[in-house]
Scaffold this active site. Structure first.
Site, PDB file in Angstrom:
ATOM      1  N   HIS A   1     -19.305 -12.123  97.803  1.00  0.00           N
ATOM      2  CA  HIS A   1     -18.713 -11.349  96.724  1.00  0.00           C
ATOM      3  C   HIS A   1     -19.994 -10.903  96.022  1.00  0.00           C
ATOM      4  CE1 HIS A   1     -14.823 -14.170  96.664  1.00  0.00           C
ATOM      5  NE2 HIS A   1     -15.041 -13.552  97.872  1.00  0.00           N
TER       6      HIS A   1
HETATM    7  C1  LIG Z   1     -16.727 -11.551 105.518  1.00  0.00           C
HETATM    8  C2  LIG Z   1     -16.458 -11.082 104.156  1.00  0.00           C
HETATM    9  C3  LIG Z   1     -15.241 -11.831 103.869  1.00  0.00           C
HETATM   10  C4  LIG Z   1     -14.635 -11.569 102.371  1.00  0.00           C
HETATM   11  N1  LIG Z   1     -13.518 -12.342 102.062  1.00  0.00           N
HETATM   12  C5  LIG Z   1     -12.871 -11.773 100.926  1.00  0.00           C
HETATM   13  C6  LIG Z   1     -11.617 -12.074 100.585  1.00  0.00           C
HETATM   14  O1  LIG Z   1     -11.082 -13.027 101.279  1.00  0.00           O
HETATM   15  N2  LIG Z   1     -11.111 -11.876  99.346  1.00  0.00           N
HETATM   16  C7  LIG Z   1     -11.440 -10.778  98.686  1.00  0.00           C
HETATM   17  O2  LIG Z   1     -11.000 -10.538  97.632  1.00  0.00           O
HETATM   18  N3  LIG Z   1     -12.869 -10.064  98.743  1.00  0.00           N
HETATM   19  C8  LIG Z   1     -13.616 -10.732  99.917  1.00  0.00           C
HETATM   20  N4  LIG Z   1     -14.795 -10.372 100.502  1.00  0.00           N
HETATM   21  C9  LIG Z   1     -15.351  -9.280  99.349  1.00  0.00           C
HETATM   22  C10 LIG Z   1     -14.840  -7.854  99.422  1.00  0.00           C
HETATM   23  O3  LIG Z   1     -14.365  -7.432 100.801  1.00  0.00           O
HETATM   24  C11 LIG Z   1     -15.808  -6.968  98.987  1.00  0.00           C
HETATM   25  O4  LIG Z   1     -16.264  -7.207  97.641  1.00  0.00           O
HETATM   26  C12 LIG Z   1     -15.397  -5.576  98.957  1.00  0.00           C
HETATM   27  O5  LIG Z   1     -14.868  -5.049 100.021  1.00  0.00           O
HETATM   28  C13 LIG Z   1     -16.663  -4.596  98.456  1.00  0.00           C
HETATM   29  O6  LIG Z   1     -16.173  -3.305  98.462  1.00  0.00           O
HETATM   30  P1  LIG Z   1     -17.003  -2.075  97.990  1.00  0.00           P
HETATM   31  O7  LIG Z   1     -16.293  -0.846  97.988  1.00  0.00           O
HETATM   32  O8  LIG Z   1     -18.029  -2.212  96.808  1.00  0.00           O
HETATM   33  O9  LIG Z   1     -17.897  -1.966  99.455  1.00  0.00           O
HETATM   34  P2  LIG Z   1     -17.524  -1.788 100.773  1.00  0.00           P
HETATM   35  O10 LIG Z   1     -16.153  -2.186 100.857  1.00  0.00           O
HETATM   36  O11 LIG Z   1     -18.504  -2.471 101.750  1.00  0.00           O
HETATM   37  O12 LIG Z   1     -17.768  -0.129 101.119  1.00  0.00           O
HETATM   38  C14 LIG Z   1     -18.977   0.651 101.403  1.00  0.00           C
HETATM   39  C15 LIG Z   1     -18.738   1.343 102.509  1.00  0.00           C
HETATM   40  O13 LIG Z   1     -19.872   2.605 102.520  1.00  0.00           O
HETATM   41  C16 LIG Z   1     -20.343   2.973 103.576  1.00  0.00           C
HETATM   42  N5  LIG Z   1     -21.791   3.289 103.387  1.00  0.00           N
HETATM   43  C17 LIG Z   1     -22.882   2.596 102.784  1.00  0.00           C
HETATM   44  N6  LIG Z   1     -23.638   3.387 102.907  1.00  0.00           N
HETATM   45  C18 LIG Z   1     -23.416   4.579 103.462  1.00  0.00           C
HETATM   46  C19 LIG Z   1     -24.106   5.905 103.538  1.00  0.00           C
HETATM   47  N7  LIG Z   1     -25.426   5.766 103.347  1.00  0.00           N
HETATM   48  N8  LIG Z   1     -23.591   6.803 104.032  1.00  0.00           N
HETATM   49  C20 LIG Z   1     -22.052   6.650 104.453  1.00  0.00           C
HETATM   50  N9  LIG Z   1     -21.479   5.550 104.189  1.00  0.00           N
HETATM   51  C21 LIG Z   1     -22.037   4.546 103.828  1.00  0.00           C
HETATM   52  C22 LIG Z   1     -20.356   1.401 104.301  1.00  0.00           C
HETATM   53  O14 LIG Z   1     -19.964   1.629 105.556  1.00  0.00           O
HETATM   54  C23 LIG Z   1     -18.736   0.931 103.772  1.00  0.00           C
HETATM   55  O15 LIG Z   1     -17.662   1.221 104.637  1.00  0.00           O
HETATM   56  C24 LIG Z   1     -15.256 -10.495 101.572  1.00  0.00           C
HETATM   57  C25 LIG Z   1     -16.270 -10.027 101.991  1.00  0.00           C
HETATM   58  C26 LIG Z   1     -16.937 -10.074 103.249  1.00  0.00           C
HETATM   59  C27 LIG Z   1     -17.885  -9.258 103.742  1.00  0.00           C
END
Ligand SMILES: Cc1cc2nc3c(=O)[nH]c(=O)nc-3n(C[C@H](O)[C@H](O)[C@H](O)COP(=O)(O)OP(=O)(O)OC[C@H]3O[C@@H](n4cnc5c(N)ncnc54)[C@H](O)[C@@H]3O)c2cc1C
Ligand SMILES: *[C@@H]1O[C@H](CO)[C@@H](O)[C@H](O)[C@H]1NC(C)=O
Ligand SMILES: *[C@@H]1O[C@H](CO)[C@@H](O)[C@H](O)[C@H]1NC(C)=O
Ligand SMILES: *[C@@H]1O[C@H](CO)[C@@H](O)[C@H](O)[C@H]1NC(C)=O
Ligand SMILES: *[C@@H]1O[C@H](CO)[C@@H](O)[C@H](O)[C@H]1NC(C)=O
Ligand SMILES: *[C@@H]1O[C@H](CO)[C@@H](O)[C@H](O)[C@H]1NC(C)=O
Length: 576
Positions: free
Chosen positions: A513
């Site tokens: 998280h």
């Molecule tokens: C293993 C795991 C288990 C988890 N379990 C839970 C759960 O059960 N319940 C829950 O609520 N949360 C859970 N989480 C947390 C939750 O999934 C994350 O907090 C959330 O997905 C983050 O979202 P975000 O949009 O900030 O980033 P992300 O979803 O990581 O999105 C960022 C995106 O940007 C892309 N990106 C990065 N840099 C670039 C670039 N330079 N050019 C193009 N694309 C790029 C990446 O590839 C990615 O797809 C878990 C996370 C993980 C990893």
């Protein structure tokens, strides 16, 4: 050598957790997005009204929403989640996390603290890797963040229609729930998405067949005539125009496709058009820095031309520490990820996951806690050579099936209060930045961990949970088992299982998280506009000061929808 025997039991138990004989059916629910393409087929130069960087948890709902009225480009560095059984099947949770190849949907990183962690590299982002638990933030969290409560609720509902489900609670999760109630984590709130003190069953993005639904599914609500999604498109830099004394203005991006070919995308001429970074808590601060927005000295040390000296980019990085106790079970248990949660009054959240013993002949190396995953690694990463892995798996094969039964009861603390920072390692956006979370630096975090673990101990000792633990295995042995396993890269101490303070520090893991790096009030304003530049916002988990709810994904998806609607409304209102 009794101690060694326990260690070995734990080793195999960890590996067996969360394996299930269920098979993935490839025919399930693969949308045919006509607007999704491999970046290799993209033109060298193209123009859009919005360019969203990162097709993750926030980026997908955001791009889908903006495409209602505007031409949107969504750039994602990873591939499609559809048709990949490592992503879509609950039973193979861990397979993607184990895959360390450059094309894996999961990119492993190890924080400077010594904890093994993972970040998404796939359309749908973290929702393609995560444990699926779906739960909202409290209305109080929304108020304190300055969000409009009604629009927040509408945005949650929009997300829930497509990706949230009610889990079918089986015997082991029920015992954890009843244990929580028995020891006073009250009231029983039944099944709900709401964040309320007490014990509840939350939602999940896995449907009743164990099939994962992700943020990428929200793209089906996009306007196919106005959205373009490019896969394997890694953004290297945001381009700015700098005229006289006015603020630098974002106007385009440079990205590379899978063959390394360079492409540029620019904003159409309208001062309301914008670039929005949704690259996640590691990706967003990293990309701002690579684009010259960050601490000037640090950027200069990497030969990056400074667009804006912004010392707070990369600051305020936090990861909620997770600590767990493994409890072997004398009877079979179901495969479950997180379903039940105890929301205590002292700011620590109790959750649990269980695994069944093997049905035989199945790949034991795909479980959540397999030697390859890293999380609760049974082989320390530095020694995780092919031979070491093979040996670990061989020793598991030799063990009795009963050794694989059981589950983890874990606690994660609210907040946290401890913060760290992120720095560039190189100028290559494909490389992980260096990140430090400073777990338990703040004494209040350690206090909450100790209180959380005492709660876990009480659940293990509860009457309701008693069918799922060995009577002759006291808490001290359970603690010693987990503390003796190489769950992270931190040094072990002989007193790890003698004091809960020491146990917290020595067995700290991540629940993934992590957040921060582009926080509201520091790097972006309350409209998520990057301070000091024009036409640039950051919308994702990097903007959080604290992790929302017990688990963040619901709120990250909500935020993408919420901000998409807000931008549309404000633009419509201004255009008369
Ligand atoms: C293993 C795991 C288990 C988890 N379990 C839970 C759960 O059960 N319940 C829950 O609520 N949360 C859970 N989480 C947390 C939750 O999934 C994350 O907090 C959330 O997905 C983050 O979202 P975000 O949009 O900030 O980033 P992300 O979803 O990581 O999105 C960022 C995106 O940007 C892309 N990106 C990065 N840099 C670039 C670039 N330079 N050019 C193009 N694309 C790029 C990446 O590839 C990615 O797809 C878990 C996370 C993980 C990893
Ligand atoms: C994208 O195109 C490149 C080059 O043609 C190819 O190597 C790669 O496999 C393609 N990826 C997908 C997912 O189609
Ligand atoms: C699934 O994961 C396994 C092991 O982690 C890996 O070997 C395999 O290539 C992955 N499959 C896909 C389709 O990505
Ligand atoms: C939003 O929904 C929650 C329940 O999920 C409720 O408690 C809260 O009052 C609602 N907020 C508004 C502003 O309607
Ligand atoms: C676990 O117990 C063994 C044997 O009693 C002891 O030597 C060891 O130090 C303990 N380990 C931890 C991490 O507590
Ligand atoms: C555990 O032992 C280490 C040294 O081995 C010591 O630094 C630490 O303070 C001890 N922890 C507790 C809680 O006593």
């Amino acid at each position: 050598m009794a101690g060694f025997w326990w260690w070995k039991l734990l080793l195999v138990a960890l590996a067996g957790i969360l394996f299930s004989p269920q098979q993935y059916s490839a025919s399930q629910k693969v949308p045919e997005y006509r607007f999704m393409r491999n970046a290799t087929s993209a033109s060298n130069i193209a123009y859009f009204d919005y360019i969203v960087i990162g097709g993750g948890t926030a980026g997908c709902p955001l791009a889908a929403t903006l495409s209602q009225n505007y031409n949107v480009l969504l750039l994602e560095r990873g591939g499609s989640p559809y048709g990949n059984p490592n992503i879509t099947n609950l039973a193979t949770f861990g397979a993607a996390l184990s895959d360390t190849s450059p094309t894996s949907p999961s990119q492993r990183f190890i924080s400077q603290d010594g904890v093994i962690n993972a970040r998404a590299r796939v359309l749908g982002g973290g929702t393609c890797l995560n444990a699926g638990f779906y739960t909202r933030a409290s209305p109080q969290y929304a108020r304190e963040t300055g969000w409009d409560g009604k629009a927040v609720n509408e945005s949650y509902q929009w997300v829930e229609k497509t990706v949230a489900f009610q889990p079918q609670i089986k015997q082991w999760q029920s015992a954890v729930r009843d244990g929580l109630l028995e020891i006073g984590v009250q009231p029983n709130n039944g099944f709900t998405y709401d964040h309320i003190d007490g014990t509840k069953v939350g939602g999940t993005i896995f449907d009743q067949q164990g099939f994962r639904h992700t943020a990428a599914d929200l793209l089906q609500h996009g306007n196919p005539a106005r959205i373009t999604v490019l896969l394997h498109a890694t953004v290297h830099r945001i381009l700015f125009t700098i005229k006289g004394k006015s603020k630098p203005k974002a106007h385009g991006v440079v990205f590379r496709d899978a063959l390394g070919r360079r492409h540029k995308a620019y904003l159409n001429h309208d001062h309301k058009n914008e670039i929005i970074v949704s690259a996640g808590a590691l990706g967003s601060p990293q990309l701002l820095m690579l684009s010259g927005v960050g601490p000037a000295k640090h950027l200069q040390a990497h030969n990056i031309r400074v667009t804006l000296d912004q010392p707070l980019v990369g600051q305020g990085m936090s990861d909620n520490p997770m600590n767990a106790i493994f409890v072997p079970s004398p009877v079979p248990v179901e495969v479950s990820l997180i379903e039940v949660v105890g929301i205590t009054k002292f700011g620590s959240y109790v959750e649990a996951a269980s695994g069944e013993n093997f049905a035989g002949g199945s790949p034991k190396d795909y479980g959540m806690f397999s030697p390859k995953v890293g999380q609760l690694s049974t082989v320390p990463p530095k020694q995780r050579t092919e031979e070491a892995l093979a040996k670990a798996i061989e020793s598991m094969d030799a063990l009795d099936e009963a050794a694989f039964r059981g589950g983890f009861i874990l606690e994660k603390i609210m907040g946290p209060m401890s913060t760290g920072h992120l720095e560039l390692r190189t100028r290559d956006p494909n490389d992980n930045p260096l990140v430090t979370f400073n777990y338990f630096q703040h004494p209040h975090d350690l206090e909450r961990c100790v209180q959380g673990l005492s709660t876990v101990e009480k659940i293990i000792e509860s009457k309701a949970f008693s069918p799922f633990r060995y009577k002759n295995m006291p808490l001290s042995i359970l603690l010693n088992m987990t503390a003796s396993a190489p769950v992270n890269l931190l040094p072990k101490h002989a007193n790890s299982s003698l004091s809960l303070e020491q146990y917290c520090r020595d067995t700290v893991m991540t629940i993934w998280h992590y957040h921060g790096g582009c926080q509201v009030g520091k790097v972006v304003d309350t409209d998520y506009k990057v301070l000091g530049v024009d036409a640039l916002r950051v919308i994702d988990g990097s903007t959080f000061n604290f992790s929302p709810g017990t688990n963040p994904q619901a709120t990250v998806m909500m935020l993408g929808r919420y901000m998409g609607l807000k931008i549309l409304r404000e633009r419509l209102a201004a255009s008369d």
